[in-house]
Design an enzyme around this catalytic site. Structure first.
Site, PDB file in Angstrom:
ATOM      1  N   TRP A  69     -10.324  -8.710   2.615  1.00 16.04           N
ATOM      2  CA  TRP A  69     -11.090  -9.054   1.411  1.00 16.04           C
ATOM      3  C   TRP A  69     -11.118 -10.571   1.185  1.00 16.04           C
ATOM      4  CZ3 TRP A  69      -7.915  -4.784   1.789  1.00 16.04           C
ATOM      5  CH2 TRP A  69      -8.429  -3.566   1.416  1.00 16.04           C
ATOM      6  N   HIS A  92       0.545   4.082  -2.832  1.00 15.82           N
ATOM      7  CA  HIS A  92       0.136   5.463  -2.538  1.00 15.82           C
ATOM      8  C   HIS A  92       1.230   6.477  -2.860  1.00 15.82           C
ATOM      9  CE1 HIS A  92      -3.710   5.014   0.060  1.00 15.82           C
ATOM     10  NE2 HIS A  92      -3.686   4.149  -0.935  1.00 15.82           N
ATOM     11  N   ARG A 142       0.829  -1.210   0.000  1.00 13.34           N
ATOM     12  CA  ARG A 142       0.000   0.000   0.000  1.00 13.34           C
ATOM     13  C   ARG A 142       0.866   1.263   0.000  1.00 13.34           C
ATOM     14  NH1 ARG A 142      -3.040   2.336   4.656  1.00 13.34           N
ATOM     15  NH2 ARG A 142      -4.371   3.957   3.767  1.00 13.34           N
TER      16      ARG A 142
HETATM   17 FE1  DDH Z   1      -6.319  -0.371  -1.751  1.00 13.02          FE
HETATM   18  N1  DDH Z   1      -7.281   0.109  -0.010  1.00 13.02           N
HETATM   19  N2  DDH Z   1      -7.630   0.771  -2.799  1.00 13.02           N
HETATM   20  N3  DDH Z   1      -5.278  -0.757  -3.440  1.00 13.02           N
HETATM   21  N4  DDH Z   1      -4.980  -1.426  -0.640  1.00 13.02           N
HETATM   22  C1  DDH Z   1      -6.953  -0.312   1.249  1.00 13.02           C
HETATM   23  C2  DDH Z   1      -5.969  -1.203   1.593  1.00 13.02           C
HETATM   24  C3  DDH Z   1      -5.068  -1.750   0.680  1.00 13.02           C
HETATM   25  C4  DDH Z   1      -8.708   1.440  -2.295  1.00 13.02           C
HETATM   26  C5  DDH Z   1      -9.010   1.603  -0.948  1.00 13.02           C
HETATM   27  C6  DDH Z   1      -8.356   0.961   0.082  1.00 13.02           C
HETATM   28  C7  DDH Z   1      -5.590  -0.301  -4.687  1.00 13.02           C
HETATM   29  C8  DDH Z   1      -6.765   0.358  -5.045  1.00 13.02           C
HETATM   30  C9  DDH Z   1      -7.699   0.850  -4.170  1.00 13.02           C
HETATM   31  C10 DDH Z   1      -3.915  -2.143  -1.175  1.00 13.02           C
HETATM   32  C11 DDH Z   1      -3.427  -2.072  -2.475  1.00 13.02           C
HETATM   33  C12 DDH Z   1      -4.061  -1.388  -3.521  1.00 13.02           C
HETATM   34  C13 DDH Z   1      -7.849   0.282   2.181  1.00 13.02           C
HETATM   35  C14 DDH Z   1      -7.822   0.050   3.685  1.00 13.02           C
HETATM   36  C15 DDH Z   1      -8.720   1.067   1.470  1.00 13.02           C
HETATM   37  C16 DDH Z   1      -9.871   1.895   2.016  1.00 13.02           C
HETATM   38  C17 DDH Z   1      -6.769   0.911   4.367  1.00 13.02           C
HETATM   39  C18 DDH Z   1      -6.731   0.637   5.843  1.00 13.02           C
HETATM   40  O1  DDH Z   1      -7.761   0.862   6.508  1.00 13.02           O
HETATM   41  O2  DDH Z   1      -5.683   0.211   6.345  1.00 13.02           O
HETATM   42  C19 DDH Z   1      -9.509   1.971  -3.381  1.00 13.02           C
HETATM   43  C20 DDH Z   1     -10.763   2.790  -3.208  1.00 13.02           C
HETATM   44  C21 DDH Z   1      -8.899   1.582  -4.539  1.00 13.02           C
HETATM   45  C22 DDH Z   1      -9.376   1.822  -5.923  1.00 13.02           C
HETATM   46  O3  DDH Z   1      -8.690   1.414  -6.877  1.00 13.02           O
HETATM   47  C23 DDH Z   1     -10.516   2.369  -6.247  1.00 13.02           C
HETATM   48  C24 DDH Z   1      -4.522  -0.604  -5.600  1.00 13.02           C
HETATM   49  C25 DDH Z   1      -4.510  -0.192  -7.076  1.00 13.02           C
HETATM   50  C26 DDH Z   1      -3.563  -1.278  -4.873  1.00 13.02           C
HETATM   51  C27 DDH Z   1      -2.231  -1.790  -5.326  1.00 13.02           C
HETATM   52  O4  DDH Z   1      -1.412  -2.159  -4.555  1.00 13.02           O
HETATM   53  C28 DDH Z   1      -1.874  -1.843  -6.737  1.00 13.02           C
HETATM   54  C29 DDH Z   1      -3.357  -2.995  -0.140  1.00 13.02           C
HETATM   55  C30 DDH Z   1      -2.206  -3.986  -0.326  1.00 13.02           C
HETATM   56  C31 DDH Z   1      -4.082  -2.757   1.026  1.00 13.02           C
HETATM   57  C32 DDH Z   1      -3.924  -3.440   2.393  1.00 13.02           C
HETATM   58  C33 DDH Z   1      -3.099  -2.603   3.338  1.00 13.02           C
HETATM   59  C34 DDH Z   1      -2.961  -3.209   4.711  1.00 13.02           C
HETATM   60  O5  DDH Z   1      -2.443  -2.499   5.581  1.00 13.02           O
HETATM   61  O6  DDH Z   1      -3.316  -4.366   4.934  1.00 13.02           O
END
Ligand code: DDH
Length: 289
Positions: free
Chosen positions: A187, A47, A43
């Protein structure tokens, strides 16, 4: 005669596989979530990079501007300080790597070590030295929104529908935290393994709205243990996203191939390149040499 110590040294080449291995060593963490720092590293890498705007050519992983306020305090980045702090000892041990390279390498390491595809990686990101380079707020996706918002965000970076669906497959990993995003739960049942299970769960279960005081999200009707964001459900509901959800659910090889290409592209957004750079393919730590 030059003393030995005065002989000019060739610039030291950095052993990135060594740094990869050091990151791999700190992934397992029994005091953290599901026992791995991997998901939060993925993440962080996402980001840092996902702020890119192809029109103004601003944002992206170059600069590691999330070290600075205001970007560090953007709501979307809540909780990522943990990831940055966990990587700090690796930076101290290897001061020659930039933070921006380290964070993107940590994403690659985490995906590979959790069983995902090999992600080609290129070093050379440079850290910005001031907060003036910070990306503006609002460039990362809002989980409460639907297909048109998702397209606005990812088309701005230069991705198409197929790449968008592949990238969101990263939600096989990790979980939502009420004290970070406000949402709650993982998920999939295997949040520390990179698989196509985000897609198989999305299609295979009946999802119902969670009854609670928190933000609107879905839980699986059968066990109530898994979750989906409104933005995840959007992939299944949109007629141009859905075919890719179906393909990736059926074909994990296709998903791995598309994900590797799209994640590599994500980490390259906005990085000046000549085309001559060496591309690294790291060996997983469980592969014999
Ligand atoms: Fe995500 N993401 N993401 N995400 N994401 C969250 C957690 C993680 C969205 C929302 C959230 C991608 C796209 C989207 C990962 C990877 C990727 C969380 C929760 C939210 C909310 C955060 C928390 O509470 O800790 C949304 C909306 C989108 C979207 O595309 C519309 C993408 C593209 C990626 C990527 O890696 C390419 C990962 C891994 C996490 C888990 C993090 C954790 O600490 O566990």
């Amino acid at each position: 005669i030059l003393e030995k110590t005065q002989v000019p040294l060739k610039p030291k080449t950095i052993d990135y596989q060594k740094i990869y291995n050091q990151i791999a060593d700190i992934l397992e963490d029994n005091d953290w979530d599901d026992g791995s720092n991997g998901p939060v590293f993925v993440r962080l890498a996402w980001h840092a990079a996902g702020t890119y705007d192809k029109v103004s050519k601003t944002g992206g992983s170059n600069g590691a501007t999330m070290r600075f306020s205001p970007e560090s305090d953007h709501g979307a980045n809540a909780g990522l300080k943990f990831a940055r702090d966990k990587l700090e000892p690796i930076k101290q041990k290897n001061p020659e790597i930039s933070y921006s390279d380290l964070w993107s390498l940590a994403g690659v390491t985490a995906i590979q070590e959790m069983g995902g595809p090999t992600i080609p990686w290129i070093p050379g990101r440079k850290d910005a030295d001031a907060a003036t380079a910070c990306s503006p707020d609002g460039r990362l996706p809002d989980a409460t929104k639907g297909p048109s918002h998702i397209r606005d965000i990812f088309y701005r970076m230069g991705f198409d529908d197929r790449e968008i669906v592949a990238l969101v497959g990263a939600h096989a990993l990790g979980r939502c935290h009420p004290d970070r995003s406000g949402f709650d739960g993982p998920w999939t049942a295997s949040p520390t393994m990179f698989t196509n299970s985000f897609f198989t769960e999305l299609l295979g279960r009946k999802w119902v709205e969670k009854k609670w005081k928190g933000p609107k999200q879905y839980i699986d009707k059968e066990t109530g243990e898994l979750m989906m964001l409104p933005a995840d459900m959007a992939l299944m509901q949109d007629k141009n996203f859905r075919p890719w959800v179906e393909k990736y659910a059926k074909d994990d090889e296709l998903f791995f191939k598309d994900f590797a290409a799209a994640f590599h592209k994500l980490l390259e957004l906005g990085i000046p390149r000549t085309g001559e750079e060496k591309v690294y393919h790291f060996k997983k730590t469980d592969e014999s040499s």
